[in-house]
Enzyme design. Structure first.
Site, mmCIF file in Angstrom:
data_model
loop_
_atom_site.group_PDB
_atom_site.id
_atom_site.type_symbol
_atom_site.label_atom_id
_atom_site.label_comp_id
_atom_site.label_asym_id
_atom_site.label_seq_id
_atom_site.Cartn_x
_atom_site.Cartn_y
_atom_site.Cartn_z
ATOM 1 N N SER A 1 -6.171 7.940 -7.081
ATOM 2 C CA SER A 1 -6.717 7.430 -5.821
ATOM 3 C C SER A 1 -8.140 7.916 -5.556
ATOM 4 C CB SER A 1 -5.806 7.867 -4.667
ATOM 5 O OG SER A 1 -6.321 7.471 -3.426
ATOM 6 N N HIS B 1 1.671 -1.425 3.943
ATOM 7 C CA HIS B 1 0.758 -1.994 4.927
ATOM 8 C C HIS B 1 1.569 -2.739 5.987
ATOM 9 C CE1 HIS B 1 -2.388 -4.827 6.459
ATOM 10 N NE2 HIS B 1 -3.138 -3.745 6.321
#
Length: 470
Positions: free
Chosen positions: A391, A188
């Site tokens: 995921s 991120h």
């Protein structure tokens, strides 16, 4: 009647226009132009202010407003229109990891109070309107989840996931002032923001096609800096591909390079999947029984808190270097922001109590099941798509029409777009999206000169359905 008003969609709306003002209308927002860079679609990002077209001007009340009620009526109509916009945008929300399935009506009674958790959650300050008892209860829940004893941890409820990363990396920097920060290129952006803020030496590590850290490259870069301690950001779900770094392999790589446990600090960024992973069968564990330093998770993502917030947990022994006495508060503080939203811990406490471990497990299973459904439908339609094993983030070809991207609020990078399947994303909503996407592609690619992009470099040739790889 006053002609004071506001700017709505670039037009000056006055109170004289109230008859023509539709409070239920949805405000359209102008889309920035698309620029083509290296054959890829991208939004042109212009520095400076670019929201002037939807600015709602603040105006001074007139002297007779209190008796006429004109100002209140105007503001009520603006808010009603805004609520209509929120309902429409929520209906077409797929690209960002926010759980919009929540009901906090029972907490409305607390909105009349200014609740502020100043300073250390474990040391009460002179400010009495706080929610520390809720905050510590939430922290204890996460401490059990991540397997650390109550007397061994310290943490707090942050204002967002970025603050959790900023704090975790700051603790690592304080433990190892001369340490080198390592993170994969798919971390991120807040990880690299932390490196800039703290003036840290930062090394970007390559990734596998899945998006997880490439430990072969990690090893090579560690060996280049063997004389300096290592501070590592481990992703428990990357931003774009939802990839989970192999924590055990990262630790093994550090050990193989000669780094003893007292020469490295690992921060686990679990913004979204940090709360999902514990409920996935056969998923690797994020646990303080392993040599990690801190874990952070967002509260407004999988949990479904209506305001941005997060949870940061670290080892108590690391905190003394950060903590300082604040006489003004009659407390200590090792947080970043100081003043913290006291309502957020109550929302988190309320949800954790209502759902519990079994409730979250049920929601995780639903998300993974629906993500597999979405990937299957995309591949059946001849659309490039990838879904990592642990995921609920489905990566697929970026739609050619930027209006379509904006309508469904898809997060895009290069030729990729993704959908994050959250508890509020139903099969019906996915079918609605898929039908629009398939219909749109029949228009975008009706001319054989225009072909769907190749995603082999991004998600692997086995996941690509372009003309070359299908």
């Amino acid at each position: 009647m006053s002609l004071n008003g506001s700017l709505v969609n670039g037009k000056h709306v006055t109170r004289a226009d109230e008859k023509a003002f539709d409070p239920t209308a949805v405000v359209p927002e102008e889309v920035p132009p698309v620029v083509d860079s290296n054959g890829e679609h991208a939004r042109e990002i212009v520095l400076g202010k670019n929201v002037h077209t939807t600015c709602l001007e603040v105006t001074e009340p007139d002297a007779d407003d209190e008796s006429t009620g004109d100002k209140e009526a105007h503001m009520a109509s603006v808010l009603a229109r805004y609520r209509k916009t929120l309902l429409e945008r929520t209906k077409h929300h797929l690209g960002y990891p926010y759980n919009l399935d929540f009901d906090y009506g029972a907490l409305g009674q607390l909105q009349h109070f200014s609740i502020n958790n100043l300073g250390d959650p474990f040391i009460e300050s002179n400010y009495g309107v706080h929610s520390r008892q809720f905050e510590v209860g939430v922290l204890d829940w996460f401490a059990r989840l991540w397997e650390i004893e109550r007397d061994d941890y310290w943490g707090y409820i942050t204002n967002c996931g970025t603050e959790g990363n900023l704090h975790g990396i700051l603790v690592g920097r304080e433990v190892f002032p001369d340490g080198v920060l390592y993170g994969s290129k798919e971390c991120h952006y807040s990880v690299f923001k932390a490196a800039r803020m703290y003036r840290m030496e930062c090394v970007k590590v390559g990734t596998l096609i899945t998006g997880e850290i490439d430990c072969t490259d990690f090893k090579a870069k560690l060996l280049q800096n063997k004389d300096k301690p290592a501070i590592i950001n481990v992703n428990i779900g990357t931003t774009v591909k939802g990839a989970v770094d192999d924590l055990d392999l990262v630790i093994q790589t550090l050990e193989e390079c000669g780094f003893s446990h007292d020469r490295f600090y690992i921060h686990c960024d679990g913004a979204l999947f940090g709360l999902m992973m514990p409920f996935v069968k056969k998923a690797p564990k994020v646990s303080f029984k392993k040599p990690i330093g801190s874990v952070s998770v967002s509260g407004h993502k999988f949990v479904g808190c209506p305001m941005p917030c997060g949870v940061q947990i670290t080892r108590l022994r690391h905190i003394n270097a950060l903590s300082s006495n604040v006489e003004y508060l009659a407390s200590r503080d090792a947080t970043i922001m100081g003043s913290r939203n006291g309502h957020a811990p109550i929302f988190l406490w309320y949800t954790l109590n209502r759902k519990g471990y079994k409730g979250f497990q049920k929601e995780v299973q639903k998300c993974l099941r629906n993500a597999h459904y979405l990937k299957g439908r995309l591949r059946d339609a001849g659309i490039s798509a990838m879904l990592n094993e642990l995921s609920s983030t489905v990566v697929f070809e970026r739609p050619r029409d930027e209006e379509f991207v904006r309508r469904w609020q898809l997060a895009c990078e290069g030729n990729m777009a993704h959908i994050v399947v959250m508890p509020n994303v139903t099969i019906e909503k996915l079918d609605y999206f898929l039908n629009e996407l398939i219909q749109g592609r029949s228009i975008w690619y009706k001319d054989e000169k225009v072909r769907p992009p190749c995603l082999a470099v991004d998600i692997g040739s086995h996941n690509c359905s372009c003309a070359l790889h299908k």
